[in-house]
Design a protein around this motif. Sequence first.
Motif, PDB file in Angstrom:
ATOM      1  N   GLN A 124      -3.352   1.209  -6.641  1.00 22.27           N
ATOM      2  CA  GLN A 124      -3.643   1.169  -5.212  1.00 22.27           C
ATOM      3  C   GLN A 124      -3.464   2.595  -4.675  1.00 22.27           C
ATOM      4  O   GLN A 124      -2.393   3.176  -4.775  1.00 22.27           O
ATOM      5  CB  GLN A 124      -2.696   0.208  -4.499  1.00 22.27           C
ATOM      6  N   VAL A 163      -8.375  -0.043  -4.240  1.00 24.25           N
ATOM      7  CA  VAL A 163      -7.673  -0.701  -5.340  1.00 24.25           C
ATOM      8  C   VAL A 163      -8.605  -0.798  -6.544  1.00 24.25           C
ATOM      9  O   VAL A 163      -9.720  -1.328  -6.429  1.00 24.25           O
ATOM     10  CB  VAL A 163      -7.183  -2.106  -4.941  1.00 24.25           C
ATOM     11  N   SER A 183       0.807  -1.217   0.000  1.00 23.23           N
ATOM     12  CA  SER A 183       0.000   0.000   0.000  1.00 23.23           C
ATOM     13  C   SER A 183       0.837   1.263   0.000  1.00 23.23           C
ATOM     14  O   SER A 183       0.311   2.360  -0.102  1.00 23.23           O
ATOM     15  CB  SER A 183      -0.917   0.024   1.229  1.00 23.23           C
TER      16      SER A 183
END
Length: 467
Positions: free
Chosen positions: A328, A353, A244
């Motif tokens: 993302q 996402v 992330s």
Amino acid sequence: MQTTLRKSTLAAAITGALFSASFVSANARADELSDMKAMLAQLQDRVAQMEAKAAQPAAPAAAMAAAPASSAAAPIKPVTGFNWKLYGRGDIGYTVSRGKDASGRQLTNHRLNQGEMASRLGLTGAWVFSDEYKAIFGVETGLNLFNGNAGGGTQNNTTSSVLFNRGSTVGFASTTWGSIEGGTMYMAPFWVSLGADLASAHNYGANDFSALFSLTRPESLGRYLKDPVTGNASKTTSLAGNNSGTALFYGNALRYRSPTWNNVSAEVSYSAGQQASSATDLENDGRSWAANVLYKKGDLFLGYAHMDYQQSNDISTAGTPNFIKRNQVTDIVGARYKWNDFTLGGSYTSYRVSNAGGYAADAFGVSGAYDIGKHRIEGSLAHISYDGANARGAFGANTGDGVGKPKSTAYSLGYLYNFQPTLSFYAYATRIANNSHAKLGVLQFRGDNNYFGYSPVELTAGMFLVF
């Protein structure tokens, strides 16, 4: 008269010293005599300077008061040249953790581990050209105290073969315009996550046992996200799917950091991902950009960051390659405030996402600490929930239980005894409470729990040394 006496006495002392060394060889005596004559000449010059200064009439007090302040002393020349600092942390703990494997078999593990934070060794420095400009650099390697290895993996290289895996940068800094650096580094969101968590004179900020930090890590946010397809037609390998961008190091990266204006600073960071590799079809894989805005005034910290991380993956397992991209996106806002001996922090993280069946994660929580002399008590609470964990995206089906929405809550309680400014002892207890659709594990041992609905526990005692 006094001057003549001092000169005579000094000359006599040196002459006596020369005669007392008569046993030394002729060459040695000649060298020593030359050196002492030079010393005598220097001392005599110094005496003459002091006498001349003493003979000058004292300036009237009124004149001294009227003189401008700038005439009191010559301008101070800025310190230039090279300066550096070696720093490090040795952190080791003994951990007992309980989890379940995918079949439901309960496991209790005993092991030595990295402790509260990763052990590390780093070198940072600068070549200062003036008060305005300097060149800067820094390298840091992770240390494995159990096998003696150094280095590890980064977001762009997960093979654990990078020596300076915790950062390696070089750049140029200006007090007016800020700094620009290139190399391997944290991206902008990490500094908001770090600033919002616990910090003290003995800790850098977020630690592995903080519930707040644990649930905003990539391993948590992407826990049920389908990883890229492997064994594909093009034989290419995409970077890890659950990254992330909040807590890993990125290679092929650049960042700009602004100077601080009215307690506000900003950073923009960019990584080219696999652009430098030979896998031309994956030129966008791992490419990312991020930015943050930080406010620091006294004991108050506020921060916001945004990051966009791209992936490219060949999803075809045979025949013609089929490359699909997904993004993302991470947003994080955090705050921390210290009031006397009490510190309170909190953050909220949003993770979305694309091309992943609507996969998303939201994590929020608080952490607090109370310092009593050398003693410190820490506590933290955080919660995370997921959407799309059972959906199917472009890379395949996500890894939920196929039934419901995963939710997890983390609790952590810790105690530190700061024996010396550089040495501390600690004990922590951490628990992850999973609902029946979640299988999140404790931060350091995510793999210890792979059973939906089980709530793992971790107990750790250890020590760390910093310098």
